[in-house]
Design a protein around this motif. Structure first.
Motif, PDB file in Angstrom:
ATOM      1  N   ASP A  50      15.141 -18.950   7.883  1.00 17.99           N
ATOM      2  CA  ASP A  50      15.820 -19.094   6.597  1.00 17.99           C
ATOM      3  C   ASP A  50      15.434 -20.392   5.891  1.00 17.99           C
ATOM      4  OD1 ASP A  50      17.105 -16.690   6.643  1.00 17.99           O
ATOM      5  OD2 ASP A  50      18.994 -17.474   7.469  1.00 17.99           O
ATOM      6  N   THR A  51      14.945 -21.360   6.651  1.00 15.53           N
ATOM      7  CA  THR A  51      14.549 -22.638   6.049  1.00 15.53           C
ATOM      8  C   THR A  51      13.139 -22.570   5.455  1.00 15.53           C
ATOM      9  OG1 THR A  51      13.624 -23.462   8.139  1.00 15.53           O
ATOM     10  CG2 THR A  51      15.965 -23.871   7.729  1.00 15.53           C
ATOM     11  N   GLU A  52      12.430 -21.471   5.688  1.00 11.43           N
ATOM     12  CA  GLU A  52      11.063 -21.306   5.200  1.00 11.43           C
ATOM     13  C   GLU A  52      11.045 -20.387   3.976  1.00 11.43           C
ATOM     14  OE1 GLU A  52       9.214 -21.574   9.747  1.00 11.43           O
ATOM     15  OE2 GLU A  52       8.779 -19.846   8.460  1.00 11.43           O
ATOM     16  N   ASP A  53      10.082 -20.617   3.105  1.00 13.14           N
ATOM     17  CA  ASP A  53       9.961 -19.835   1.873  1.00 13.14           C
ATOM     18  C   ASP A  53       9.097 -18.610   2.146  1.00 13.14           C
ATOM     19  OD1 ASP A  53      10.047 -19.020  -0.736  1.00 13.14           O
ATOM     20  OD2 ASP A  53       8.477 -20.394  -1.416  1.00 13.14           O
ATOM     21  N   PHE A  54       9.728 -17.443   2.205  1.00 17.68           N
ATOM     22  CA  PHE A  54       8.998 -16.214   2.500  1.00 17.68           C
ATOM     23  C   PHE A  54       8.521 -15.551   1.203  1.00 17.68           C
ATOM     24  CE2 PHE A  54       8.891 -11.577   3.082  1.00 17.68           C
ATOM     25  CZ  PHE A  54       7.945 -11.496   4.098  1.00 17.68           C
ATOM     26  N   LYS A  55       7.249 -15.196   1.170  1.00 15.37           N
ATOM     27  CA  LYS A  55       6.678 -14.456   0.044  1.00 15.37           C
ATOM     28  C   LYS A  55       6.174 -13.110   0.553  1.00 15.37           C
ATOM     29  CE  LYS A  55       5.263 -18.567  -2.529  1.00 15.37           C
ATOM     30  NZ  LYS A  55       4.129 -19.304  -3.136  1.00 15.37           N
ATOM     31  N   SER A  56       6.523 -12.049  -0.151  1.00 13.69           N
ATOM     32  CA  SER A  56       6.173 -10.704   0.304  1.00 13.69           C
ATOM     33  C   SER A  56       4.663 -10.506   0.334  1.00 13.69           C
ATOM     34  CB  SER A  56       6.805  -9.658  -0.620  1.00 13.69           C
ATOM     35  OG  SER A  56       6.415  -8.358  -0.229  1.00 13.69           O
ATOM     36  N   ASN A  57       4.192  -9.884   1.420  1.00 10.39           N
ATOM     37  CA  ASN A  57       2.785  -9.531   1.573  1.00 10.39           C
ATOM     38  C   ASN A  57       2.585  -8.015   1.630  1.00 10.39           C
ATOM     39  OD1 ASN A  57       1.292 -12.285   2.451  1.00 10.39           O
ATOM     40  ND2 ASN A  57       3.348 -12.226   3.332  1.00 10.39           N
ATOM     41  N   GLU A  58       3.686  -7.274   1.515  1.00 12.00           N
ATOM     42  CA  GLU A  58       3.666  -5.830   1.733  1.00 12.00           C
ATOM     43  C   GLU A  58       2.697  -5.144   0.757  1.00 12.00           C
ATOM     44  OE1 GLU A  58       7.324  -3.883   3.611  1.00 12.00           O
ATOM     45  OE2 GLU A  58       7.499  -3.513   1.468  1.00 12.00           O
ATOM     46  N   LYS A  59       1.910  -4.212   1.293  1.00  8.52           N
ATOM     47  CA  LYS A  59       0.899  -3.535   0.473  1.00  8.52           C
ATOM     48  C   LYS A  59       0.746  -2.102   0.937  1.00  8.52           C
ATOM     49  CE  LYS A  59      -3.846  -4.069  -1.176  1.00  8.52           C
ATOM     50  NZ  LYS A  59      -5.090  -4.863  -1.054  1.00  8.52           N
ATOM     51  N   GLN A  60       0.957  -1.180   0.009  1.00  7.90           N
ATOM     52  CA  GLN A  60       0.846   0.245   0.332  1.00  7.90           C
ATOM     53  C   GLN A  60      -0.610   0.683   0.216  1.00  7.90           C
ATOM     54  OE1 GLN A  60       3.448   2.669  -1.953  1.00  7.90           O
ATOM     55  NE2 GLN A  60       2.802   4.570  -1.022  1.00  7.90           N
ATOM     56  N   LYS A  61      -1.012   1.579   1.106  1.00  7.96           N
ATOM     57  CA  LYS A  61      -2.374   2.098   1.059  1.00  7.96           C
ATOM     58  C   LYS A  61      -2.521   3.119  -0.050  1.00  7.96           C
ATOM     59  CE  LYS A  61      -4.284   1.510   5.682  1.00  7.96           C
ATOM     60  NZ  LYS A  61      -4.922   2.197   6.822  1.00  7.96           N
ATOM     61  N   LYS A  62      -3.752   3.256  -0.560  1.00  7.39           N
ATOM     62  CA  LYS A  62      -4.041   4.291  -1.543  1.00  7.39           C
ATOM     63  C   LYS A  62      -4.070   5.642  -0.851  1.00  7.39           C
ATOM     64  CE  LYS A  62      -6.825   1.319  -4.513  1.00  7.39           C
ATOM     65  NZ  LYS A  62      -8.168   1.092  -5.089  1.00  7.39           N
ATOM     66  N   ALA A  63      -3.763   6.693  -1.613  1.00  3.69           N
ATOM     67  CA  ALA A  63      -3.792   8.049  -1.061  1.00  3.69           C
ATOM     68  C   ALA A  63      -5.209   8.377  -0.603  1.00  3.69           C
ATOM     69  CB  ALA A  63      -3.327   9.050  -2.111  1.00  3.69           C
ATOM     70  N   LYS A  64      -5.326   8.989   0.565  1.00  3.17           N
ATOM     71  CA  LYS A  64      -6.633   9.332   1.114  1.00  3.17           C
ATOM     72  C   LYS A  64      -7.160  10.609   0.479  1.00  3.17           C
ATOM     73  CE  LYS A  64      -5.973   7.213   5.650  1.00  3.17           C
ATOM     74  NZ  LYS A  64      -5.934   7.454   7.101  1.00  3.17           N
ATOM     75  N   ASP A  65      -8.499  10.702   0.447  1.00  3.81           N
ATOM     76  CA  ASP A  65      -9.203  11.920   0.022  1.00  3.81           C
ATOM     77  C   ASP A  65      -8.836  12.343  -1.392  1.00  3.81           C
ATOM     78  OD1 ASP A  65     -10.284  12.020   2.584  1.00  3.81           O
ATOM     79  OD2 ASP A  65      -8.585  13.176   3.339  1.00  3.81           O
ATOM     80  N   VAL A  66      -8.434  11.405  -2.243  1.00  2.00           N
ATOM     81  CA  VAL A  66      -8.165  11.736  -3.643  1.00  2.00           C
ATOM     82  C   VAL A  66      -9.145  10.933  -4.485  1.00  2.00           C
ATOM     83  CG1 VAL A  66      -6.489  11.718  -5.522  1.00  2.00           C
ATOM     84  CG2 VAL A  66      -5.729  12.129  -3.162  1.00  2.00           C
ATOM     85  N   PRO A  67     -10.260  11.553  -4.901  1.00  2.00           N
ATOM     86  CA  PRO A  67     -11.273  10.804  -5.646  1.00  2.00           C
ATOM     87  C   PRO A  67     -10.750  10.372  -7.002  1.00  2.00           C
ATOM     88  CG  PRO A  67     -11.769  13.151  -5.683  1.00  2.00           C
ATOM     89  CD  PRO A  67     -10.619  12.960  -4.729  1.00  2.00           C
ATOM     90  N   ALA A  68     -11.139   9.173  -7.389  1.00  2.00           N
ATOM     91  CA  ALA A  68     -10.724   8.669  -8.692  1.00  2.00           C
ATOM     92  C   ALA A  68     -11.435   9.439  -9.788  1.00  2.00           C
ATOM     93  CB  ALA A  68     -11.051   7.176  -8.790  1.00  2.00           C
ATOM     94  N   ALA A  69     -10.743   9.647 -10.898  1.00  2.00           N
ATOM     95  CA  ALA A  69     -11.340  10.366 -12.021  1.00  2.00           C
ATOM     96  C   ALA A  69     -12.497   9.544 -12.565  1.00  2.00           C
ATOM     97  CB  ALA A  69     -10.293  10.592 -13.110  1.00  2.00           C
ATOM     98  N   PRO A  70     -13.683  10.159 -12.721  1.00  2.00           N
ATOM     99  CA  PRO A  70     -14.840   9.405 -13.211  1.00  2.00           C
ATOM    100  C   PRO A  70     -14.625   8.927 -14.625  1.00  2.00           C
ATOM    101  CG  PRO A  70     -15.304  11.754 -13.194  1.00  2.00           C
ATOM    102  CD  PRO A  70     -13.985  11.568 -12.508  1.00  2.00           C
ATOM    103  N   LYS A  71     -15.060   7.732 -14.890  1.00  2.00           N
ATOM    104  CA  LYS A  71     -14.936   7.170 -16.225  1.00  2.00           C
ATOM    105  C   LYS A  71     -16.080   7.681 -17.074  1.00  2.00           C
ATOM    106  CE  LYS A  71     -14.413   2.795 -18.682  1.00  2.00           C
ATOM    107  NZ  LYS A  71     -14.424   1.325 -18.549  1.00  2.00           N
ATOM    108  N   LYS A  72     -15.733   8.352 -18.167  1.00  2.00           N
ATOM    109  CA  LYS A  72     -16.739   8.970 -19.018  1.00  2.00           C
ATOM    110  C   LYS A  72     -17.245   7.945 -20.005  1.00  2.00           C
ATOM    111  CE  LYS A  72     -17.579  13.317 -21.394  1.00  2.00           C
ATOM    112  NZ  LYS A  72     -16.962  14.554 -21.868  1.00  2.00           N
ATOM    113  N   ILE A  73     -18.550   7.659 -19.921  1.00  2.00           N
ATOM    114  CA  ILE A  73     -19.148   6.675 -20.798  1.00  2.00           C
ATOM    115  C   ILE A  73     -20.232   7.362 -21.611  1.00  2.00           C
ATOM    116  CG2 ILE A  73     -20.448   4.515 -20.917  1.00  2.00           C
ATOM    117  CD1 ILE A  73     -19.202   3.761 -18.249  1.00  2.00           C
ATOM    118  N   THR A  74     -20.182   7.233 -22.917  1.00  2.00           N
ATOM    119  CA  THR A  74     -21.203   7.797 -23.778  1.00  2.00           C
ATOM    120  C   THR A  74     -21.979   6.678 -24.425  1.00  2.00           C
ATOM    121  OG1 THR A  74     -19.677   7.877 -25.637  1.00  2.00           O
ATOM    122  CG2 THR A  74     -19.798   9.833 -24.263  1.00  2.00           C
TER     123      THR A  74
END
Length: 209
Positions: free
Chosen positions: A105-129
């Motif tokens: 309790d005497t120490e300053d705790f900062k959250s490090n929690e990090k959720q993983k990205k969903a597996k096997d879900v490809p990101a939508a390709p960015k369409k560049i013209t």
């Protein structure tokens, strides 16, 4: 000392204790780990408990089955007193004594929690013209193309009309000059003569005497 209890399905819980000043505790199926979990869902080097200001975090080491909190797979989990998380399919309990809680309790705790990205879900390709930087986002490319084609057609038609008018003007000027040489006066136009059916004067022959 912080207490960790490992409960493998179908087996008795195994308690582990270590000093609060321990900076890292390795966890996995390999005997080289500080906490050995003999279960097929646990990788050889599965995760670590890392000491941070205010307590410990559980950090995944790119394991096959990961670590999870409330059935959500995470990369890092902030360990809180009384937490039950999972290492693979194995229950992982974390507890602290009252004096340890007072110290943290005497120490300053900062959250490090990090959720993983969903597996096997490809990101939508960015369409560049090629012309994306020049195009207005409010005007669809099809409409812009149609506008360009319409503008080009109008320019071509205007050029054609101007060319025809220039040709007519040139013919008229030549005709007027020829008629004036033949002795005609007044308002002379090729268009007027064509409408009135007025023939041009015959050119007089001049013979040298």
């Amino acid at each position: 000392m912080p207490r960790v209890s490992i409960t493998i399905p179908g087996k008795n819980s195994q308690p582990y204790r270590f000093k609060l000043d321990r900076n890292k505790v390795t966890i996995g199926r390999s005997v080289d780990n500080d906490i050995v979990i003999d279960d097929p869902s646990v990788s050889s080097a599965h995760c670590t408990m890392d000491r941070v200001d205010g307590g410990y975090i559980l950090r995944d080491r790119n394991s096959t089955n990961g670590i999870s909190l409330d059935d959500e797979e995470m990369e890092v989990i902030d360990l809180r007193n009384g937490d039950d998380v999972k290492v693979g399919d194995v229950q992982f309990g974390y507890g602290l004594a009252d004096e340890e809680l007072d110290t943290l309790d005497t120490e300053d705790f900062k959250s490090n929690e990090k959720q993983k990205k969903a597996k096997d879900v490809p990101a939508a390709p960015k369409k560049i013209t090629r012309n994306s930087a020049a195009q207005s986002p409010s005007v669809p490319p099809q409409q812009m193309l149609a506008s360009s084609e319409a503008g080009g057609g109008m320019i071509s038609f205007t050029t054609l009309v101007l060319g025809i008018l220039a040709l007519i003007a040139g013919l008229n000027n030549g005709y007027v000059k020829k008629q004036e040489k033949l002795g005609r006066t007044g308002d002379i136009t090729l268009h007027g003569d064509l409408l009135n059916g007025q023939p041009a004067l015959e050119q007089k022959k001049v013979e040298d005497e």
